[in-house]
Design an enzyme around this catalytic site. Structure first.
Site, PDB file in Angstrom:
ATOM      1  N   LYS A 164       0.754  -1.267  -0.485  1.00 57.55           N
ATOM      2  CA  LYS A 164      -0.074  -0.021  -0.373  1.00 57.55           C
ATOM      3  C   LYS A 164       1.026   0.949   0.326  1.00 57.55           C
ATOM      4  CE  LYS A 164      -2.902   2.777   2.884  1.00 57.55           C
ATOM      5  NZ  LYS A 164      -3.974   2.917   4.575  1.00 57.55           N
ATOM      6  N   ASP A 222      -2.096  10.655   3.695  1.00 61.53           N
ATOM      7  CA  ASP A 222      -3.776   9.942   3.238  1.00 61.53           C
ATOM      8  C   ASP A 222      -4.722  11.197   4.351  1.00 61.53           C
ATOM      9  OD1 ASP A 222      -6.128   8.580   3.432  1.00 61.53           O
ATOM     10  OD2 ASP A 222      -5.683   7.467   4.901  1.00 61.53           O
ATOM     11  N   LYS A 232     -10.368  13.084   7.855  1.00 62.22           N
ATOM     12  CA  LYS A 232      -9.396  13.233   9.600  1.00 62.22           C
ATOM     13  C   LYS A 232      -9.226  14.028   9.973  1.00 62.22           C
ATOM     14  CE  LYS A 232      -6.438   8.781   7.911  1.00 62.22           C
ATOM     15  NZ  LYS A 232      -6.783   7.953   8.389  1.00 62.22           N
ATOM     16  N   ASP A 283       1.637   6.865   5.260  1.00 53.97           N
ATOM     17  CA  ASP A 283       0.348   5.471   4.807  1.00 53.97           C
ATOM     18  C   ASP A 283       1.012   5.043   4.120  1.00 53.97           C
ATOM     19  OD1 ASP A 283      -1.279   4.433   5.076  1.00 53.97           O
ATOM     20  OD2 ASP A 283      -2.987   5.739   4.147  1.00 53.97           O
ATOM     21  N   ASP A 313     -12.169   6.917   3.748  1.00 51.53           N
ATOM     22  CA  ASP A 313     -10.498   7.016   4.874  1.00 51.53           C
ATOM     23  C   ASP A 313     -10.406   5.139   4.956  1.00 51.53           C
ATOM     24  OD1 ASP A 313      -8.433   8.123   5.909  1.00 51.53           O
ATOM     25  OD2 ASP A 313      -9.463   7.859   7.940  1.00 51.53           O
ATOM     26  N   GLU A 365      -9.280   3.855   2.051  1.00 51.16           N
ATOM     27  CA  GLU A 365      -8.544   4.241   1.168  1.00 51.16           C
ATOM     28  C   GLU A 365      -7.303   2.495   0.539  1.00 51.16           C
ATOM     29  OE1 GLU A 365      -7.601   5.866   3.015  1.00 51.16           O
ATOM     30  OE2 GLU A 365      -5.580   4.920   3.078  1.00 51.16           O
ATOM     31  N   ARG A 421      -7.449  -0.764   1.106  1.00 52.03           N
ATOM     32  CA  ARG A 421      -7.934  -1.553   0.658  1.00 52.03           C
ATOM     33  C   ARG A 421      -8.260  -1.385  -0.756  1.00 52.03           C
ATOM     34  NH1 ARG A 421     -11.945  -1.703   5.599  1.00 52.03           N
ATOM     35  NH2 ARG A 421     -10.548  -0.860   6.606  1.00 52.03           N
TER      36      ARG A 421
END
Ligand code: BES
Ligand code: MN
Ligand code: ZN
Length: 497
Positions: free
Chosen positions: A263, A268, A275, A286, A345, A347, A349
């Site tokens: 990933k 993010d 967030k 991230d 959020d 994201e 996956r």
């Protein structure tokens, strides 16, 4: 940092390091240093309750008139209980003590008794490895750091009687350390410096080592139908990219590759499901899963591992804007399965769904392992001590658990089941991208499993382990580079010709 292995004669240097084992006499070198220092070493051991326990350290300032500044006496405990990780940590402890001491050159008498559980060469090489890992520091943005805070140590000489074996072994470990440092640098860089395009450029530098690097553009991913990944990057001014690294180190013709998938959310914000502001800066990390993949590929290529390996990273930035995807949007992934994006959020996956599908579809790998800073819930479950693993294959899990113990990058297996899987069913699409209130790390993994067919697969959630505020024996605070050593060790144990 210059690390040299030398024969057993004391060089001139600023600091000497000697080891003491429980219930053992001082080594010949330690005795010599003790004599030079008028018996200060023995005296310090007596008055300092020093009995050679593992990790005990005394620091002695040398008397006036000598060339050396300092002696460190370090306890190693019971020699039969020593292992590679313990030795690496001793190297790290030496570095922690001396890095900003003002001393420039260090010599270490790497004595190891015959009864030890580790060879002389392993001992010397892993000391050097620990030193390298602990020496790393992300300081490129300091423009006026005071001299006394800067590292003073520039050279370490490790005395050993098994010079060439130590050198050979260390050369390999040093390449792994390069991979770890590369990953740490990527993770430490802020989001305005590392974004998909600049990240891809960095990865291309690795072609020097013989890695083939391929980049898929947004148009190409569009063509492939990667609606899940592209949806995440849709609100960003940065183009989303997928980078594929190929390492063909196996000598066997057409050897099926192994595959690592990461990933790489370069920042993010949460997207429209924004967030909270406090701590949002942390989300530059991230892309930690992708950095572990890139670092591991660098390590494999650097040490010329006899394996065919593919590294695939999905690089996107998750931003809110008028082009961003909305909560409730339905996207179609490359697999053809549709996803209701309840929370923008969640994201990671979505990125991995297309990256995993693409990997198994194109490369038919022996196995796939994905790494991701996927869920805050992972930190709630396992803290920063273990990464969680989720898998459809017991053997691969066993191998990872073993490798993790050997390099001190621990993993703990978490469950998957039909019951958890149901939690990501959607009312209007094949699935939704969040589960309920509970078991957040597991429902994320269940989501990923819907993009994995029969291929052996492990998902490693490194949300808790990719970053540590406090320093450890083998890392300054900040990016840990977690995963590089784990993947390298897995390959070394099981998948080389
Ligand atoms: N990158 C985060 C996960 C994360 C959060 C890692 C905090 C480390 C520290 C991920 O993209 C995310 O935002 N996950 C959400 C999922 C939720 C919306 C279902 C989370 O964990 O809160
Ligand atoms: Mn997120
Ligand atoms: Zn994320």
């Amino acid at each position: 940092m210059n690390i040299k292995f030398i024969k057993n004669t004391l060089p001139t240097c600023d600091a000497h390091v000697v080891f003491v084992y429980t219930d053992r006499e001082l080594s010949a070198t330690a005795t010599k240093i003790d004599k030079t220092c008028d018996g200060l070493v023995r005296r310090a051991m007596e008055v300092g309750h020093f009995d050679g326990k593992y990790g005990q350290i005394i620091e002695i300032v040398a008397p006036v008139g000598l060339e050396i500044n300092r002696v460190l006496v370090i306890g190693l405990g019971d020699e039969a209980a020593l292992d590679e990780v313990k030795v690496q940590k001793i190297g790290g402890k030496i570095m922690t003590k001396l890095i900003s001491s003002g001393d420039k050159s260090i010599s270490i008498a790497a004595d190891v008794p015959k009864e030890a559980n580790i060879s002389g060469a392993e001992f010397a090489a892993h000391l050097g490895y620990g030193i390298c890992l602990r020496r790393y520091r992300f300081d490129k943005y300091f423009t006026k750091e005071q001299d006394e805070k800067k590292p003073s140590v520039i050279g370490v000489q490790i005395m050993t009687s098994v010079l060439s074996n130590a050198q050979k072994l260390f050369a390999e470990l040093d390449r792994i350390s390069d991979g770890v440092q590369f990953a740490r640098n990527l993770v430490s860089e802020p989001g305005n410096v590392i974004y998909p395009e600049s990240y891809a450029e960095k990865i291309k530098e690795l072609s020097e080592l013989g890695l083939d690097v391929e980049v898929l553009t947004e148009d190409e991913m569009e063509e492939l139908g990667m609606g899940a990944l592209l949806g995440v990057g849709q609100g960003s001014a940065c183009e989303s990219l997928m980078v594929i690294m190929h390492w063909n180190g196996s000598e066997k013709e057409d050897e099926q590759p192994i595959a690592f998938v990461g990933k790489g959310v370069t920042f993010d914000t949460g997207g429209i499901s924004l967030k909270p502001g406090a701590g949002m800066e942390d989300m530059k990390f991230d892309m930690g899963g992708s950095a572990a993949v890139v670092g591991a590929m660098k390590a494999l290529a650097g040490r010329n591992a006899k394996v065919n390996a593919i590294g695939i990273v999905g690089l996107v930035e998750n931003m809110p804007s008028s082009t961003a995807q909305r909560p409730g949007d339905v996207v179609t992934s490359m697999s053809g399965q549709t996803i209701e994006v309840i929370n923008t959020d969640a994201e990671g996956r979505l990125v991995l769904a297309d990256a995993l599908w693409y990997t198994q579809d194109r490369f038919k790998p022996k196995f796939m392992i994905d790494l991701a800073t996927l869920t805050g819930a992972m930190m709630i479950a396992l803290g920063q001590e273990y990464a969680g693993i989720f898998s459809n294959n017991d053997e691969l899990c066993e191998n990872l658990i073993k490798a993790g113990k050997e390099v001190d990058e621990l993993v703990w297996r978490m469950p998957l089941s039909k019951g958890f899987d149901k939690m990501v069913d959607s009312k209007i699409a094949d699935m939704k991208n969040i589960g309920g209130k509970y078991a957040g790390s597991i429902t994320a993994a269940q989501f990923l499993q819907r993009y994995v067919n029969d291929v052996p697969w492990v998902h490693i959630d490194i949300a808790g382990t990719a970053w540590r505020t406090e320093a450890s024996d083998v890392a300054a605070g900040g990016a840990t580079g977690y995963g590089v050593r784990l993947l390298d060790q897995l390959v070394r144990n099981n998948y080389e010709d």
